[in-house]
Design a protein around this motif. Structure first.
Motif, PDB file in Angstrom:
ATOM      1  N   LYS A 516      -5.919  50.371 -10.644  1.00 14.61           N
ATOM      2  CA  LYS A 516      -5.979  50.708  -9.214  1.00 14.61           C
ATOM      3  C   LYS A 516      -5.245  52.021  -8.937  1.00 14.61           C
ATOM      4  O   LYS A 516      -5.723  52.877  -8.187  1.00 14.61           O
ATOM      5  N   LYS A 517      -4.079  52.200  -9.538  1.00 12.17           N
ATOM      6  CA  LYS A 517      -3.317  53.436  -9.352  1.00 12.17           C
ATOM      7  C   LYS A 517      -4.089  54.644  -9.894  1.00 12.17           C
ATOM      8  O   LYS A 517      -4.127  55.705  -9.270  1.00 12.17           O
ATOM      9  N   ALA A 518      -4.693  54.465 -11.064  1.00 12.82           N
ATOM     10  CA  ALA A 518      -5.431  55.570 -11.675  1.00 12.82           C
ATOM     11  C   ALA A 518      -6.637  55.964 -10.835  1.00 12.82           C
ATOM     12  O   ALA A 518      -6.945  57.155 -10.683  1.00 12.82           O
ATOM     13  N   ILE A 519      -7.324  54.976 -10.281  1.00 13.27           N
ATOM     14  CA  ILE A 519      -8.504  55.246  -9.452  1.00 13.27           C
ATOM     15  C   ILE A 519      -8.112  56.000  -8.184  1.00 13.27           C
ATOM     16  O   ILE A 519      -8.848  56.874  -7.707  1.00 13.27           O
ATOM     17  N   LYS A 520      -6.945  55.709  -7.649  1.00 14.93           N
ATOM     18  CA  LYS A 520      -6.504  56.348  -6.404  1.00 14.93           C
ATOM     19  C   LYS A 520      -5.939  57.741  -6.636  1.00 14.93           C
ATOM     20  O   LYS A 520      -5.739  58.487  -5.671  1.00 14.93           O
ATOM     21  N   SER A 521      -5.674  58.111  -7.875  1.00 14.61           N
ATOM     22  CA  SER A 521      -4.976  59.378  -8.127  1.00 14.61           C
ATOM     23  C   SER A 521      -5.721  60.254  -9.120  1.00 14.61           C
ATOM     24  O   SER A 521      -5.109  60.898  -9.970  1.00 14.61           O
ATOM     25  N   THR A 522      -7.040  60.296  -9.043  1.00 14.38           N
ATOM     26  CA  THR A 522      -7.833  61.124  -9.955  1.00 14.38           C
ATOM     27  C   THR A 522      -7.571  62.612  -9.686  1.00 14.38           C
ATOM     28  O   THR A 522      -7.241  62.997  -8.562  1.00 14.38           O
ATOM     29  N   PRO A 523      -7.727  63.459 -10.732  1.00 17.01           N
ATOM     30  CA  PRO A 523      -8.048  63.072 -12.109  1.00 17.01           C
ATOM     31  C   PRO A 523      -6.844  62.436 -12.788  1.00 17.01           C
ATOM     32  O   PRO A 523      -5.708  62.843 -12.583  1.00 17.01           O
ATOM     33  N   SER A 524      -7.138  61.435 -13.608  1.00 16.16           N
ATOM     34  CA  SER A 524      -6.061  60.656 -14.200  1.00 16.16           C
ATOM     35  C   SER A 524      -6.431  60.208 -15.603  1.00 16.16           C
ATOM     36  O   SER A 524      -7.603  60.221 -15.988  1.00 16.16           O
ATOM     37  N   LEU A 525      -5.404  59.810 -16.339  1.00 19.11           N
ATOM     38  CA  LEU A 525      -5.597  59.264 -17.690  1.00 19.11           C
ATOM     39  C   LEU A 525      -4.801  57.972 -17.813  1.00 19.11           C
ATOM     40  O   LEU A 525      -3.654  57.899 -17.360  1.00 19.11           O
TER      41      LEU A 525
END
Length: 557
Positions: A516-525
């Motif tokens: 969920k955190k990664a989806i909200k803070s793209t671009p992300s790994l």
């Protein structure tokens, strides 16, 4: 005008919105003309991968450019496109054409390099030829069996003056499929008779169904006759896999005991848009060569190539439409197909997803990703853990091209650069790039491209500390495991160094919140710690056969 301006104007006429590549001395005259459409990559091979994914998802030929010195680095990407029939326009600039004979720096015989892995390579010798060359490239790339076409233009041609061209762009070839030929009607009638007289037919869709956008016809044929639909790994998306008649992926990569058993028990296979390669068919065991087969494909080279089949050469969508109309005119009734084992199989898979592992259970991660991902998300997966678990267990939520696998050749390092091309093709969709620590080493530099373009991308990096696929091959062949393991790398710090949001998942309980955190803070790994494939076996048919010989196996997919 100059040749470079003419080339730019032509590409605009062909509705080219993006050109992937990177600069070089022989291409300098292009960049002023390509301003606003040029997407800068960090490696020529990765630029081709970007164009490849863009083409697959936009239904327009991908355009990629490279300078003479970079032409050799483009070859792996072009070979993948050629084997997977991706329509690309590959533009390479060059030194003066006689340059290789006098040792002009960066000069080499580009045409000989590209000839075996393109539909055609075209060398432009003067500016007046540019229009003809680009017309021919787009027409060849988008017609028949699609594929890459190479156009080689020396720098002095781009800088030369050109008069008013006599030929105009053929705009009908700016998208694919540009033409939809229908198979011979007598062959269609024979196919219809075979379908009517069969008891348990099965449809298997290859990637050609997606290139043809034939998913509506596939579903209509399936529902008309009440027959199940499976796909190869590259054909995933030919039908929503939540549909009661879908059996998911079949064959050697991502096929399961449930889906492959349906293939085994069917008395007629309707193959659509498949090149019947060794991986998709588990070396022609799924389906076996004793099966009755109808093979529909646009390519005369592929139909009947590996099976004794009834061959229909034509566009999948157009040919299926005629087949459906003929079947309806005959008033056919539904077939009786037994898919009762589906619920039991899915129950076993769910149980396995919650089995505790020392690190993260990749099956659990795929299940949670399916729950969190929007319906129009695009998933791009490198060979290995990402591709196999995604193909087998991430159900397509809707029909269409939402999955991209580079199983033309299956080289590592595809998904991260491809995610950039996917972003430009589908800017409003969330893009997931499922890669591995082995693949990451091939394409880490493109994290800068992901950040610079602010792509709506979540990179999921499966870290098993090795080339896990090769480890498993060695282990299951009773060989010593040699040359596969890596030293420890902090992938979170690497990603943060490129400016991405970065996270790590070390246990199953952290999967949902971290994704969920990664989806909200793209671009992300997101780095995901997992076991190598030889310790937690994914559904790969020949591995499963090997495991069945062991009495210690708790579960067979």
């Amino acid at each position: 005008m100059k040749g470079a301006e003419l080339l730019s104007n032509l590409l605009k006429e062909y509705e080219v919105n993006y050109i992937f590549g990177l600069p070089g001395e022989t291409s300098i005259s292009l960049y002023g003309e390509f301003k606003g459409v040029h997407v800068l990559a960090r490696d020529e091979r990765n630029a081709v991968y970007m164009a490849d994914a863009y083409a697959k998802l936009s239904f327009k030929p991908g355009v990629v450019e490279g300078p003479s010195v970079g032409s050799i680095y483009m070859l792996p990407g072009v070979a993948e496109a050629y084997k997977s029939s991706t329509p690309l326009i590959i533009i390479t600039t060059d030194t003066p054409l006689y340059g290789e004979k006098v040792n002009y720096l960066t000069a080499l015989d580009q045409s000989s390099l590209f000839k075996p892995i393109t539909k055609e390579t075209i060398t432009v010798t003067k500016a007046d030829e540019i229009v003809h060359a680009i017309r021919r490239a787009f027409r060849l790339s988008t017609s028949g069996k699609p594929g890459p076409v190479h156009v080689r233009i020396p720098s002095e041609v781009l800088e030369s003056d050109v008069g008013n061209p006599e030929l105009k762009p053929q705009k009908e070839f700016s998208r694919y499929p540009s033409q939809r030929p229908v198979a011979d009607f007598q062959m269609i009638q024979r196919a219809v008779d075979m379908i009517i007289n069969s008891n348990g037919p099965l449809i298997i869709c290859g990637q050609g169904v997606l290139y043809s956008m034939a998913w509506d016809e596939v579903m209509e044929l399936s529902e008309l006759l009440g027959i199940p639909v499976g796909s190869t790994i590259t054909g995933k998306g030919c039908m929503p896999e939540t549909h009661p008649l879908s059996i998911g992926v079949v064959g050697g990569r991502g096929g399961t005991s449930f889906s492959n058993n349906i293939v085994e028990n069917s008395d007629l296979i309707i193959l659509i848009g498949s090149n019947t390669d060794s991986a998709n068919t588990d070396k022609w065991k799924i389906p076996g060569r004793d099966k009755r087969i109808i093979h529909i494909d646009i390519s005369e080279a592929e139909v009947g190539n590996n099976y004794d089949s009834l061959n229909l050469i034509g566009d999948a969508k157009a040919t299926l439409r005629v087949i459906i109309d003929v079947l309806k005119s005959k008033g056919v009734s539904k077939k009786s197909v037994d898919l009762r084992g589906k619920d039991e199989f899915e129950k076993r898979v769910s149980e396995l997803a919650y089995e505790r592992r020392d690190v993260v259970n990749p099956l659990r991660l795929i299940k949670e990703l399916w729950n969190l991902a929007p319906e129009d998300s695009v998933l791009i997966a490198d060979p290995g853990v990402g591709a196999i678990y995604t193909s087998a267990f991430y159900k397509a939520k809707r029909a269409g091209r939402y999955f991209v696998f580079n199983y033309g050749l299956g080289g590592l390092g595809y998904s991260i650069p491809a995610s950039v091309g996917a972003y430009f093709a589908r800017p409003n969709s969330l893009i997931f790039a499922l890669t591995g620590d082995g693949s990451f080493g091939f394409s880490a530099g493109e994290l800068e491209t992901v950040k610079r373009t602010n792509a709506n991308v979540v990179i999921i990096l499966f870290n098993n500390g090795s080339y896990g696929w090769i480890r498993a091959e060695m282990r299951l062949l009773n060989r010593d495991v040699v040359g596969t393991n890596f030293s420890s790398v902090d992938y979170v710090k690497v990603a943060e160094g490129f400016g991405l949001s970065a996270f790590r998942i070390e246990k199953d309980e952290d999967i949902i919140d971290t994704l969920k955190k990664a989806i909200k803070s793209t671009p992300s790994l997101v780095e995901v710690l997992i076991e190598p494939e030889d310790k937690f076996i994914p559904p790969v048919a020949h591995w499963i056969r090997s495991l069945k010989k062991s009495s210690n196996v708790k579960f067979i997919y």
